[in-house]
Design a protein around this motif. Sequence first.
Motif, PDB file in Angstrom:
ATOM      1  N   LEU A  75      28.068  26.561   6.164  1.00 60.42           N
ATOM      2  CA  LEU A  75      28.558  25.794   5.016  1.00 60.42           C
ATOM      3  C   LEU A  75      27.509  25.744   3.919  1.00 60.42           C
ATOM      4  O   LEU A  75      27.827  25.919   2.728  1.00 60.42           O
ATOM      5  N   ILE A  76      26.264  25.506   4.302  1.00 60.02           N
ATOM      6  CA  ILE A  76      25.183  25.469   3.325  1.00 60.02           C
ATOM      7  C   ILE A  76      25.030  26.823   2.649  1.00 60.02           C
ATOM      8  O   ILE A  76      24.873  26.911   1.427  1.00 60.02           O
ATOM      9  N   THR A  91      27.312  29.073   2.285  1.00 59.71           N
ATOM     10  CA  THR A  91      28.467  29.280   1.413  1.00 59.71           C
ATOM     11  C   THR A  91      28.293  28.540   0.093  1.00 59.71           C
ATOM     12  O   THR A  91      28.590  29.072  -0.981  1.00 59.71           O
ATOM     13  N   CYS A  92      27.801  27.311   0.173  1.00 59.63           N
ATOM     14  CA  CYS A  92      27.576  26.514  -1.045  1.00 59.63           C
ATOM     15  C   CYS A  92      26.551  27.168  -1.953  1.00 59.63           C
ATOM     16  O   CYS A  92      26.733  27.218  -3.186  1.00 59.63           O
ATOM     17  N   VAL A 119      28.186  30.162  -3.637  1.00 64.69           N
ATOM     18  CA  VAL A 119      29.090  29.763  -4.715  1.00 64.69           C
ATOM     19  C   VAL A 119      28.290  29.352  -5.950  1.00 64.69           C
ATOM     20  O   VAL A 119      28.625  29.700  -7.080  1.00 64.69           O
ATOM     21  N   ALA A 120      27.215  28.621  -5.711  1.00 66.41           N
ATOM     22  CA  ALA A 120      26.416  28.107  -6.829  1.00 66.41           C
ATOM     23  C   ALA A 120      25.651  29.203  -7.560  1.00 66.41           C
ATOM     24  O   ALA A 120      25.394  29.079  -8.765  1.00 66.41           O
ATOM     25  N   HIS A 152      31.887  33.478  -9.097  1.00 66.61           N
ATOM     26  CA  HIS A 152      32.620  32.265  -8.751  1.00 66.61           C
ATOM     27  C   HIS A 152      32.869  31.365  -9.958  1.00 66.61           C
ATOM     28  O   HIS A 152      33.617  30.389  -9.861  1.00 66.61           O
ATOM     29  N   TYR A 190      26.006  27.141 -10.922  1.00 63.34           N
ATOM     30  CA  TYR A 190      25.258  25.883 -10.828  1.00 63.34           C
ATOM     31  C   TYR A 190      24.820  25.371 -12.199  1.00 63.34           C
ATOM     32  O   TYR A 190      24.525  24.182 -12.357  1.00 63.34           O
TER      33      TYR A 190
END
Length: 422
Positions: free
Chosen positions: A3-4, A6-7, A10-11, A16, A126
């Motif tokens: 999850l980290i 993936t975040c 994305v950032a 994205h 981000y």
Amino acid sequence: MDLIRTCFNVASDPRHAKWVCPLLLLADALLTGLVVWKIPYTEIDWKAYMQQVEQYLDGQRDYTKIYGGTGPLVYPAVHVYIYQWLYNFTDHGRDIFLAQMVFAVLYLTTLALAMACYRNAKVPPYVFPMLILSKRMHSIFVLRCFNDCWAVFFLFLAIYCFQKRLWSFGSVIYSLGLGVKMSLLLALPAVGVILLQAVGRNGAIKNAVLMLVVQIVTGLPFLTHDANAYLSRAFEFSRQFFFKWTVNWRFVGEERFLSAGFSRSLMALHVSTLVLFITTRWLKPSQQTFVEVMRSVLSPSSVPPEKPAVIAARITPQFCLTTILSAMTIGSVCARSLHYQFYSWIVWSTPFLLWRGGAHPVLQYVLFFAQEYAWNVYPSTDFSSALVVTTLAVTVATLWNGTANDDGAEGCAAAPLCSKVA
């Protein structure tokens, strides 16, 4: 951990941004509506704009005789036409709520344009939240209805056109923005450098003439009445600034602020910084020295036929955004007096320029919020004004340092052409 990971992906992945931006726009639309609903409108310049428009509609064409409650009309003709439309649309300026709705739409449209320019420059997601986090920016648009809002709209629309290589259309749009407020002159050196390298000497001259034609056509009713009155007011370079309203240089004290020496020092700093960026950063797509560029301008027949196309291919969306926003920020650092509405020129420049300069993401957000704090102190103090100047100067210095190793061919719009000379 997945999850980290993936975040972080994305950032950091610009791809994205295509779905992050709509979500941010939706969130800001809700926030903007809430601001209009809950926070009272503050009268500053709106009534003065309406009074000046009324005099224009009554037939007054002498710029020296058009006044409002806050003083004389000191903006070019496109400003008058925009607020004439708003005057008619809002029941002679009496329907403030309707005016706020117009400016809310203008704000979201300008934000969408800024995001589009960022996306064209491959900015990672981000960075984008900083574009919607400014309290002062919402105030400038929907609680104050300043004319800077329209000028900033035209600025980002012009940048978007340049990114899409619509050089003539972008030049017209830029000139329309200049017709709202002369502050856009700060971007003119960057626009000139971009056009010179993108379309060559003759193309740049044609676009310069096109900009001039826009100014003449839009200003014609006033120019034919009294050209000197119009030009001296709409483009007043000798305007005196009041110390009590300054946001940036308050910390130097009133005596120094008002002195001619201080003004000349800032002008010298502005010119020298522009020359430094032009000669060592903005001309990199040409891969020539300033002297070589000037020689090719004076003697275009000596330039190999294939070279202009190679140079033009290096005028990328990222280069256009970097050059124009850096010119605006350099001008802001060296401006003797910035008023609160001028933040609209800065707030959407800082995130990109800090990223472009390679600042750490944490530092980007720290500087952004420091800047936001400084611009929300009213009236300005010695500390807040020093912070305004410091954040602008750090932004320029960071950009200067972070682009030192650019070779002028990064992200080239025509890689095969660039590779021949890289």
